[in-house]
Design a protein around this motif. Structure first.
Motif, PDB file in Angstrom:
ATOM      1  N   THR A   6       0.745  -1.234   0.012  1.00  0.00           N
ATOM      2  CA  THR A   6      -0.065  -0.088   0.049  1.00  0.00           C
ATOM      3  C   THR A   6       0.896   1.127  -0.014  1.00  0.00           C
ATOM      4  N   ASN A   7       0.319   2.409  -0.068  1.00  0.00           N
ATOM      5  CA  ASN A   7       0.787   3.600   0.081  1.00  0.00           C
ATOM      6  C   ASN A   7       0.118   4.394   1.265  1.00  0.00           C
TER       7      ASN A   7
ATOM      8  N   PHE B  88      -2.922   8.212   2.468  1.00  0.00           N
ATOM      9  CA  PHE B  88      -4.033   8.092   2.034  1.00  0.00           C
ATOM     10  C   PHE B  88      -5.562   8.270   2.967  1.00  0.00           C
TER      11      PHE B  88
ATOM     12  N   PHE C 220       3.190   4.661  -4.259  1.00  0.00           N
ATOM     13  CA  PHE C 220       1.940   4.246  -4.953  1.00  0.00           C
ATOM     14  C   PHE C 220       2.116   3.599  -6.085  1.00  0.00           C
TER      15      PHE C 220
ATOM     16  N   ALA D  90      -5.214  -0.216  -1.556  1.00  0.00           N
ATOM     17  CA  ALA D  90      -4.522   1.281  -1.571  1.00  0.00           C
ATOM     18  C   ALA D  90      -5.725   2.278  -2.100  1.00  0.00           C
ATOM     19  N   GLY D  91      -6.881   1.970  -1.752  1.00  0.00           N
ATOM     20  CA  GLY D  91      -7.897   3.070  -2.563  1.00  0.00           C
ATOM     21  C   GLY D  91      -7.579   2.789  -4.009  1.00  0.00           C
TER      22      GLY D  91
ATOM     23  N   THR E 116      -8.073   2.415  -7.939  1.00  0.00           N
ATOM     24  CA  THR E 116      -9.296   2.459  -8.610  1.00  0.00           C
ATOM     25  C   THR E 116      -8.937   1.377  -9.723  1.00  0.00           C
TER      26      THR E 116
ATOM     27  N   ARG F 295      -4.886  -0.786 -15.652  1.00  0.00           N
ATOM     28  CA  ARG F 295      -4.365  -1.491 -14.620  1.00  0.00           C
ATOM     29  C   ARG F 295      -4.815  -3.010 -14.759  1.00  0.00           C
TER      30      ARG F 295
ATOM     31  N   GLN G  96     -13.098  11.709  -8.229  1.00  0.00           N
ATOM     32  CA  GLN G  96     -11.992  12.669  -8.197  1.00  0.00           C
ATOM     33  C   GLN G  96     -12.470  13.888  -7.816  1.00  0.00           C
TER      34      GLN G  96
ATOM     35  N   GLN H 265      -0.983  13.231  -6.766  1.00  0.00           N
ATOM     36  CA  GLN H 265      -0.203  12.422  -6.369  1.00  0.00           C
ATOM     37  C   GLN H 265       0.343  11.471  -7.727  1.00  0.00           C
TER      38      GLN H 265
ATOM     39  N   GLY I 157       1.204   8.967 -10.496  1.00  0.00           N
ATOM     40  CA  GLY I 157       0.669   7.665 -10.580  1.00  0.00           C
ATOM     41  C   GLY I 157      -0.859   7.450 -10.323  1.00  0.00           C
ATOM     42  N   THR I 158      -1.422   8.204  -9.918  1.00  0.00           N
ATOM     43  CA  THR I 158      -3.005   7.927  -9.319  1.00  0.00           C
ATOM     44  C   THR I 158      -3.679   8.296 -10.710  1.00  0.00           C
ATOM     45  N   THR I 159      -4.882   7.972 -10.501  1.00  0.00           N
ATOM     46  CA  THR I 159      -5.964   8.357 -11.661  1.00  0.00           C
ATOM     47  C   THR I 159      -6.103   9.706 -11.645  1.00  0.00           C
TER      48      THR I 159
ATOM     49  N   GLU J  84     -15.236   6.565  -9.852  1.00  0.00           N
ATOM     50  CA  GLU J  84     -14.540   5.377 -10.008  1.00  0.00           C
ATOM     51  C   GLU J  84     -14.896   4.382  -8.901  1.00  0.00           C
TER      52      GLU J  84
ATOM     53  N   TYR K 129     -12.994   1.307  -6.088  1.00  0.00           N
ATOM     54  CA  TYR K 129     -11.958   0.756  -5.662  1.00  0.00           C
ATOM     55  C   TYR K 129     -11.881  -0.689  -5.564  1.00  0.00           C
TER      56      TYR K 129
END
Ligand code: ARG
Length: 299
Positions: free
Chosen positions: A80-81, A84, A128, A145-146, A148, A153, A168, A192, A194-196, A258, A260
């Motif tokens: 995880t990261n 968040f 992440f 990690a929450g 999406t 992916r 978002q 952040q 690499g996030t959506t 989105e 999770y």
């Protein structure tokens, strides 16, 4: 508009996941195997180049143990990261489900899944964008990690049934004239890495208008310091960050919707089924709602 299309695609992916785990998992496997390997190799070499720098000594130790500990009684390594909230974050005043100070909705869900499987949860806190490579290389078992569910992916990992919906959200300063997504054109957007939020903002507004930070909270700090004009991040952490900092506001208009889910290595159907079974039980027993209620107060 691009964004609208994305919403529909994501909803479709999520719906497919909800209906059948096969739709979420195995079906695209064979055709994307080569792609997956290339992506993994690329991501791994990126990691070596320093992108995964916050892999702690603890995480390294967990990695070596992971290979040896398969099956019941072994460990369940969750990547995880933990930046968040309320899904995963450090809180030194409490002890989390793996005995560390990492708590939150995902940590507790993973704790319950591990318990259900008769395994011991070990949480690994990494960047992440290192989570998917860790799953691909077998260093971690689950990514919680929450995260999406996205089509991209799904080419690299399999996702469990979804357990939460998110949007978002856009954070701006109290005096900002930005009132919605349409006002973001030519503005500098903090995200952040690499996030959506990063992926959508880059797609819709151009790479040059996106400032990427290792943690969501870093993007929020940059907003406070006037280095960016807005931050795009998932709504629940957005609420936490706005609540913790004066002079910020959350816009009413959501940017994208989105879902999770928990990620596992592509093709690990056995683990995916166990995770889905545990999620199902958490949903049916009301435990999932309980966990969520503990961290998110109803409005
Ligand atoms: N939902 C977003 C995504 O999947 C952000 C997740 C960030 N999670 C975290 N633990 N930092 O890209």
């Amino acid at each position: 508009m691009k964004k609208m299309k994305k919403d529909i695609v994501l909803a479709a992916v999520a719906a497919a996941c909800a209906i059948s785990l096969a739709a979420c998992g195995g079906s695209t496997q064979e055709t994307t195997q080569a792609e997956t390997t290339t992506a993994a190799a690329a991501q791994e070499s990126k990691e070596e180049a320093g992108a995964g720098e916050d892999t702690s000594a603890e995480a390294a130790e967990a990695e070596t143990e992971s290979e040896a500990a398969e099956g019941a009684g072994g460990q369940l390594i969750m990547a995880t990261n933990a930046e968040f909230p309320p899904y995963e974050y450090h809180d030194s005043s409490v002890t989390g489900p793996d005995g560390s100070d990492i708590v939150g909705i995902d940590a507790e869900i993973a704790g319950a899944i591990a318990e259900n499987m008769g395994r011991e949860l070990v949480i690994e806190d990494i960047a992440f964008d290192s989570i998917i490579p860790e799953l691909q290389s077998g260093k971690a078992d689950i990514g919680a990690a929450g995260m999406t569910v996205t089509e991209d992916r799904l080419m690299n990992v399999d996702f469990s049934d979804t357990y939460a919906t998110a949007v978002q959200a856009i954070i701006v300063t109290g005096d900002s004239e930005i009132a919605g997504p349409d006002d973001l054109a030519d503005k500098l957007i903090g995200v952040q890495q690499g996030t959506t939020g990063d992926i959508y903002a880059s797609d819709d507004f151009g790479d040059e208008n996106v400032e990427r930070y290792p943690k969501g909270v870093d993007a929020v700090q940059a907003l406070i310091q006037g280095k960016v004009d807005a931050v795009i991040i998932d709504n629940e952490p957005a609420k936490v960050f706005v609540g913790e900092n004066e002079g910020l506001k959350l816009l009413d208009t959501a940017y994208a919707e989105e879902e999770y889910a928990i990620a596992v290595k592509k093709g690990n159907t056995e683990l995916l089924e166990q995770v889905n079974k545990a999620i199902q039980e958490l949903k049916e027993s009301g435990k999932l709602d309980e966990i969520v209620a503990k961290y998110i107060s109803a409005e």
